[in-house]
Design a protein around this motif. Structure first.
Motif, PDB file in Angstrom:
ATOM      1  N   ILE A 193       0.852  -1.182   0.000  1.00 20.19           N
ATOM      2  CA  ILE A 193       0.000   0.000   0.000  1.00 20.19           C
ATOM      3  C   ILE A 193       0.897   1.245   0.000  1.00 20.19           C
ATOM      4  O   ILE A 193       1.751   1.401   0.877  1.00 20.19           O
ATOM      5  CB  ILE A 193      -0.923   0.024   1.235  1.00 20.19           C
ATOM      6  CG1 ILE A 193      -1.696  -1.306   1.342  1.00 20.19           C
ATOM      7  CG2 ILE A 193      -1.865   1.201   1.164  1.00 20.19           C
ATOM      8  CD1 ILE A 193      -2.571  -1.614   0.154  1.00 20.19           C
ATOM      9  N   VAL A 194       0.721   2.093  -0.996  1.00 19.14           N
ATOM     10  CA  VAL A 194       1.594   3.262  -1.130  1.00 19.14           C
ATOM     11  C   VAL A 194       0.968   4.529  -0.562  1.00 19.14           C
ATOM     12  O   VAL A 194       1.685   5.478  -0.225  1.00 19.14           O
ATOM     13  CB  VAL A 194       1.999   3.483  -2.600  1.00 19.14           C
ATOM     14  CG1 VAL A 194       2.812   2.309  -3.112  1.00 19.14           C
ATOM     15  CG2 VAL A 194       0.779   3.707  -3.488  1.00 19.14           C
ATOM     16  N   ARG A 195      -0.365   4.579  -0.487  1.00 20.91           N
ATOM     17  CA  ARG A 195      -1.028   5.762   0.062  1.00 20.91           C
ATOM     18  C   ARG A 195      -2.304   5.353   0.792  1.00 20.91           C
ATOM     19  O   ARG A 195      -3.026   4.475   0.339  1.00 20.91           O
ATOM     20  CB  ARG A 195      -1.412   6.772  -1.035  1.00 20.91           C
ATOM     21  CG  ARG A 195      -0.258   7.392  -1.779  1.00 20.91           C
ATOM     22  CD  ARG A 195      -0.713   8.575  -2.651  1.00 20.91           C
ATOM     23  NE  ARG A 195      -1.775   8.238  -3.569  1.00 20.91           N
ATOM     24  CZ  ARG A 195      -1.605   7.615  -4.730  1.00 20.91           C
ATOM     25  NH1 ARG A 195      -0.413   7.201  -5.093  1.00 20.91           N
ATOM     26  NH2 ARG A 195      -2.636   7.381  -5.531  1.00 20.91           N
ATOM     27  N   ILE A 196      -2.549   6.031   1.907  1.00 22.53           N
ATOM     28  CA  ILE A 196      -3.807   5.849   2.637  1.00 22.53           C
ATOM     29  C   ILE A 196      -4.325   7.228   3.004  1.00 22.53           C
ATOM     30  O   ILE A 196      -3.591   8.081   3.503  1.00 22.53           O
ATOM     31  CB  ILE A 196      -3.612   4.990   3.895  1.00 22.53           C
ATOM     32  CG1 ILE A 196      -3.326   3.541   3.512  1.00 22.53           C
ATOM     33  CG2 ILE A 196      -4.848   5.062   4.802  1.00 22.53           C
ATOM     34  CD1 ILE A 196      -2.984   2.646   4.672  1.00 22.53           C
ATOM     35  N   GLY A 197      -5.587   7.468   2.724  1.00 22.64           N
ATOM     36  CA  GLY A 197      -6.175   8.760   3.037  1.00 22.64           C
ATOM     37  C   GLY A 197      -7.678   8.715   2.887  1.00 22.64           C
ATOM     38  O   GLY A 197      -8.289   7.647   2.924  1.00 22.64           O
ATOM     39  N   ARG A 198      -8.269   9.891   2.671  1.00 29.10           N
ATOM     40  CA  ARG A 198      -9.713   9.974   2.435  1.00 29.10           C
ATOM     41  C   ARG A 198      -9.980  10.034   0.933  1.00 29.10           C
ATOM     42  O   ARG A 198      -9.115  10.349   0.138  1.00 29.10           O
ATOM     43  CB  ARG A 198     -10.299  11.226   3.085  1.00 29.10           C
ATOM     44  CG  ARG A 198     -10.341  11.197   4.593  1.00 29.10           C
ATOM     45  CD  ARG A 198     -11.276  12.299   5.104  1.00 29.10           C
ATOM     46  NE  ARG A 198     -10.932  13.622   4.587  1.00 29.10           N
ATOM     47  CZ  ARG A 198     -11.824  14.534   4.224  1.00 29.10           C
ATOM     48  NH1 ARG A 198     -13.119  14.275   4.286  1.00 29.10           N
ATOM     49  NH2 ARG A 198     -11.431  15.731   3.787  1.00 29.10           N
ATOM     50  N   TRP A 199     -11.226   9.743   0.584  1.00 33.09           N
ATOM     51  CA  TRP A 199     -11.679   9.931  -0.796  1.00 33.09           C
ATOM     52  C   TRP A 199     -13.021  10.647  -0.754  1.00 33.09           C
ATOM     53  O   TRP A 199     -13.835  10.404   0.147  1.00 33.09           O
ATOM     54  CB  TRP A 199     -11.837   8.583  -1.513  1.00 33.09           C
ATOM     55  CG  TRP A 199     -12.460   8.741  -2.879  1.00 33.09           C
ATOM     56  CD1 TRP A 199     -11.814   8.945  -4.067  1.00 33.09           C
ATOM     57  CD2 TRP A 199     -13.864   8.708  -3.188  1.00 33.09           C
ATOM     58  NE1 TRP A 199     -12.713   9.060  -5.098  1.00 33.09           N
ATOM     59  CE2 TRP A 199     -13.980   8.923  -4.591  1.00 33.09           C
ATOM     60  CE3 TRP A 199     -15.019   8.549  -2.434  1.00 33.09           C
ATOM     61  CZ2 TRP A 199     -15.221   8.966  -5.234  1.00 33.09           C
ATOM     62  CZ3 TRP A 199     -16.252   8.599  -3.066  1.00 33.09           C
ATOM     63  CH2 TRP A 199     -16.344   8.794  -4.461  1.00 33.09           C
ATOM     64  N   TRP A 200     -13.227  11.533  -1.721  1.00 33.11           N
ATOM     65  CA  TRP A 200     -14.536  12.182  -1.829  1.00 33.11           C
ATOM     66  C   TRP A 200     -14.735  12.688  -3.251  1.00 33.11           C
ATOM     67  O   TRP A 200     -13.783  12.846  -4.023  1.00 33.11           O
ATOM     68  CB  TRP A 200     -14.646  13.351  -0.837  1.00 33.11           C
ATOM     69  CG  TRP A 200     -13.708  14.491  -1.112  1.00 33.11           C
ATOM     70  CD1 TRP A 200     -13.913  15.571  -1.924  1.00 33.11           C
ATOM     71  CD2 TRP A 200     -12.393  14.663  -0.566  1.00 33.11           C
ATOM     72  NE1 TRP A 200     -12.830  16.402  -1.920  1.00 33.11           N
ATOM     73  CE2 TRP A 200     -11.883  15.872  -1.091  1.00 33.11           C
ATOM     74  CE3 TRP A 200     -11.612  13.917   0.318  1.00 33.11           C
ATOM     75  CZ2 TRP A 200     -10.611  16.347  -0.760  1.00 33.11           C
ATOM     76  CZ3 TRP A 200     -10.362  14.396   0.636  1.00 33.11           C
ATOM     77  CH2 TRP A 200      -9.862  15.589   0.096  1.00 33.11           C
ATOM     78  N   ASP A 201     -15.996  12.886  -3.580  1.00 35.15           N
ATOM     79  CA  ASP A 201     -16.353  13.617  -4.791  1.00 35.15           C
ATOM     80  C   ASP A 201     -17.429  14.627  -4.402  1.00 35.15           C
ATOM     81  O   ASP A 201     -17.557  14.958  -3.218  1.00 35.15           O
ATOM     82  CB  ASP A 201     -16.790  12.677  -5.927  1.00 35.15           C
ATOM     83  CG  ASP A 201     -18.054  11.884  -5.600  1.00 35.15           C
ATOM     84  OD1 ASP A 201     -18.718  12.193  -4.576  1.00 35.15           O
ATOM     85  OD2 ASP A 201     -18.387  10.957  -6.356  1.00 35.15           O
ATOM     86  N   SER A 202     -18.201  15.096  -5.325  1.00 37.95           N
ATOM     87  CA  SER A 202     -19.174  16.135  -5.012  1.00 37.95           C
ATOM     88  C   SER A 202     -20.323  15.638  -4.138  1.00 37.95           C
ATOM     89  O   SER A 202     -21.019  16.439  -3.507  1.00 37.95           O
ATOM     90  CB  SER A 202     -19.740  16.736  -6.305  1.00 37.95           C
ATOM     91  OG  SER A 202     -20.361  15.720  -7.084  1.00 37.95           O
ATOM     92  N   GLU A 235     -20.226  12.067  -2.404  1.00 37.09           N
ATOM     93  CA  GLU A 235     -19.905  10.960  -1.500  1.00 37.09           C
ATOM     94  C   GLU A 235     -18.536  11.151  -0.848  1.00 37.09           C
ATOM     95  O   GLU A 235     -17.699  11.921  -1.334  1.00 37.09           O
ATOM     96  CB  GLU A 235     -19.910   9.628  -2.265  1.00 37.09           C
ATOM     97  CG  GLU A 235     -21.196   9.334  -3.017  1.00 37.09           C
ATOM     98  CD  GLU A 235     -22.316   8.870  -2.110  1.00 37.09           C
ATOM     99  OE1 GLU A 235     -22.121   8.853  -0.883  1.00 37.09           O
ATOM    100  OE2 GLU A 235     -23.383   8.507  -2.639  1.00 37.09           O
ATOM    101  N   GLU A 236     -18.323  10.404   0.242  1.00 34.51           N
ATOM    102  CA  GLU A 236     -17.042  10.441   0.947  1.00 34.51           C
ATOM    103  C   GLU A 236     -16.790   9.082   1.583  1.00 34.51           C
ATOM    104  O   GLU A 236     -17.717   8.420   2.057  1.00 34.51           O
ATOM    105  CB  GLU A 236     -17.059  11.525   2.027  1.00 34.51           C
ATOM    106  CG  GLU A 236     -15.789  11.584   2.854  1.00 34.51           C
ATOM    107  CD  GLU A 236     -15.864  12.619   3.958  1.00 34.51           C
ATOM    108  OE1 GLU A 236     -15.050  12.505   4.909  1.00 34.51           O
ATOM    109  OE2 GLU A 236     -16.728  13.512   3.894  1.00 34.51           O
ATOM    110  N   ILE A 237     -15.534   8.657   1.579  1.00 31.36           N
ATOM    111  CA  ILE A 237     -15.120   7.441   2.278  1.00 31.36           C
ATOM    112  C   ILE A 237     -13.990   7.820   3.232  1.00 31.36           C
ATOM    113  O   ILE A 237     -13.013   8.465   2.840  1.00 31.36           O
ATOM    114  CB  ILE A 237     -14.647   6.344   1.299  1.00 31.36           C
ATOM    115  CG1 ILE A 237     -15.765   5.997   0.308  1.00 31.36           C
ATOM    116  CG2 ILE A 237     -14.213   5.091   2.067  1.00 31.36           C
ATOM    117  CD1 ILE A 237     -15.372   4.952  -0.722  1.00 31.36           C
ATOM    118  N   ASP A 238     -14.102   7.403   4.493  1.00 29.82           N
ATOM    119  CA  ASP A 238     -13.157   7.814   5.525  1.00 29.82           C
ATOM    120  C   ASP A 238     -11.742   7.296   5.272  1.00 29.82           C
ATOM    121  O   ASP A 238     -10.765   7.996   5.554  1.00 29.82           O
ATOM    122  CB  ASP A 238     -13.619   7.320   6.908  1.00 29.82           C
ATOM    123  CG  ASP A 238     -14.944   7.931   7.323  1.00 29.82           C
ATOM    124  OD1 ASP A 238     -15.262   9.033   6.843  1.00 29.82           O
ATOM    125  OD2 ASP A 238     -15.669   7.292   8.123  1.00 29.82           O
TER     126      ASP A 238
END
Length: 460
Positions: free
Chosen positions: A369-378, A380-383
């Motif tokens: 795993i090279v990156r871990i963070g949050r994801w979102w668009d206009s 939705e969001e994933i922690d």
């Protein structure tokens, strides 16, 4: 009490074990534990610790000479003798054993004696680099530490053998301060103090959270009552601008266009101020973890990164008129009503992400795993989202700090959102819950080895 800092102590010990000379730069915001780290490392070593002041170059020189005399008892170093920096360094480092010399608050020397960094460069090049010495330069004025020791234009550029930017103590080491507290209690304290050792030490374990907040933050004149003001005054000239930015962030504005609009400021100017606070770990700029070029991404959001500043601007600053009258009741009522939903739940997410990063670094998920963070668009969001070396999202997680168990509907919703991130959303699904999980979800996780459940922080 010295807790954590294993990586930093390891760096210093490696430099101490280096054959010949070493020059280490240690920097970070005030109260972060730089001096404690250095003194812990220097224990039982042939060493000299010197704290420079704003008194002036000659006064600092005389104090340095007196410390050197106390250490060596050499007659030449007696206070009545007039020596220069070169003479003192020479007398301190003539022995065969490695000598550690730490200069704390180094920027004061640079400010009170113009050209001191050039002078130290000459001392290093002509003398110290050829001796068995470890020189540590330390400071809290991050901008000056960078310009005087690390920047390409600095006279000392290229001389350092290692550098440490000291960050806050992570939550994984937090229990060392309060061994009798459970994880939920620890998280609540951490949400207020963050990982700043001096703040943590103020909180007395026999008192509950609100008592400690009242005694150390809300009471007029208490140590942390105006700490963000002092912190900004120490680091920056245009304190009011930085203060306004933090106030705007605490109010919920995250996009640069929105922040600059509220402050009537050009976005280019805003970036300058933000970068200064990012260097201090007060603020962070986040982009969706799937972005390939984060620096160029237009989806960036700014947030207050420092737990204490986030707490202070949300719960203390808006009530200053009451606190000045020694009326703490409105703040305590606000904390009772919204501490969890508007503050603690977000800190919980951050801590969970750090835990997942640690698990990933230990190979828990198999994939690199090279990156871990949050994801979102206009919409939705994933922690939590983890991306592998092929830039494919392979970890998806949600964190729920609420009363009552988490049900399978939360997992289904997470799986739905995961398909928006990656159309072939396989991988691992992680759920973190304050109060456990429903029987249906527990059974489902036992049948599916890619579903992982964590009650608070412990894996079930």
């Amino acid at each position: 009490m010295f807790i954590g800092r294993k990586t930093e102590i390891g760096i210093l010990e490696n430099e101490y074990g280096r054959e010949g000379s070493s020059l280490v730069i240690v920097y970070g915001r005030r109260r972060i534990g730089k001096t404690t780290l250095i003194k812990q490392f220097m224990q039982s070593k042939d060493s000299l610790y010197f704290l420079s002041t704003e008194e002036g170059g000659r006064q600092n020189l005389k104090y340095f000479q007196s410390l050197a005399f106390d250490k060596t008892a050499l007659n030449l170093l007696r206070p009545e003798n007039t020596l220069e920096w070169e003479d003192i360094f020479d007398l301190l480092t003539r022995g065969p054993d490695k000598t550690v010399i730490a200069i704390d608050e180094y920027p004061y020397l640079a400010m009170t004696e113009p050209g001191f960094s050039s002078r130290l460069q000459r001392i290093w090049d002509e003398m110290l680099k050829n001796r068995n010495v470890m020189l540590i330069l330390c400071g809290s004025l991050i901008g000056m530490m960078y310009s005087e020791t690390l920047d390409y234009s600095s006279p000392l550029y290229g001389r350092r053998t290692a550098q440490i930017k000291l960050a806050q103590i992570p939550f994984t080491d937090f229990a060392g301060f309060f061994p009798e507290k459970n994880d939920e209690e620890l998280l609540s304290i951490y949400a207020v103090t963050g990982g700043v050792p001096r703040y943590i030490e103020l909180f007395q374990p026999e008192k509950d959270l609100l008592e400690n907040i009242t005694d150390n933050i809300l009471k007029k004149g208490s140590y942390l009552y105006e700490e963000p003001v002092f912190l900004l005054n120490r680091q920056f000239r245009e304190t009011g601008t930085y203060f306004s930015i933090l106030k705007t962030l605490a109010g919920g504005s995250q996009k640069s266009s929105e922040i600059s609009g509220r402050l009537d400021m050009k976005q280019a100017s805003l970036v300058y101020y933000m970068n200064g606070m990012i260097d201090m770990d007060l603020v962070e700029r986040e982009v969706p973890v799937t972005e390939r070029n984060p620096e160029k991404s237009k989806k960036g959001l700014y947030r207050i990164k420092d737990n204490f500043c986030q707490f202070w601007f949300r719960f203390v600053y808006p009530f200053m008129s009451y606190l000045e009258m020694e009326n703490t009741a409105p703040v305590i009522e606000k904390i009772h009503k919204s501490f969890i939903d508007s503050h603690l739940s977000f800190i919980y997410e951050r801590v969970c992400r750090e835990l997942v990063k640690e698990m990933a670094s230990e190979g828990f998920f198999g994939d690199k795993i090279v990156r871990i963070g949050r994801w979102w668009d206009s919409k939705e969001e994933i922690d939590i989202v983890g991306v592998n070396g092929d830039n494919k999202p392979v970890i998806f997680g949600e964190c729920k700090y609420r009363e009552g168990p988490v049900g399978i509907d939360i997992l289904r919703e997470l799986q739905r959102k995961a398909l928006m991130v990656s159309k072939a959303a396989g991988g691992a699904f992680l759920l973190f819950s304050r109060k456990g999980f429903s029987k249906e979800l527990l059974e489902h996780s036992r049948r599916n080895d890619n579903v992982f459940l964590f009650e608070l922080f412990g894996k079930i």
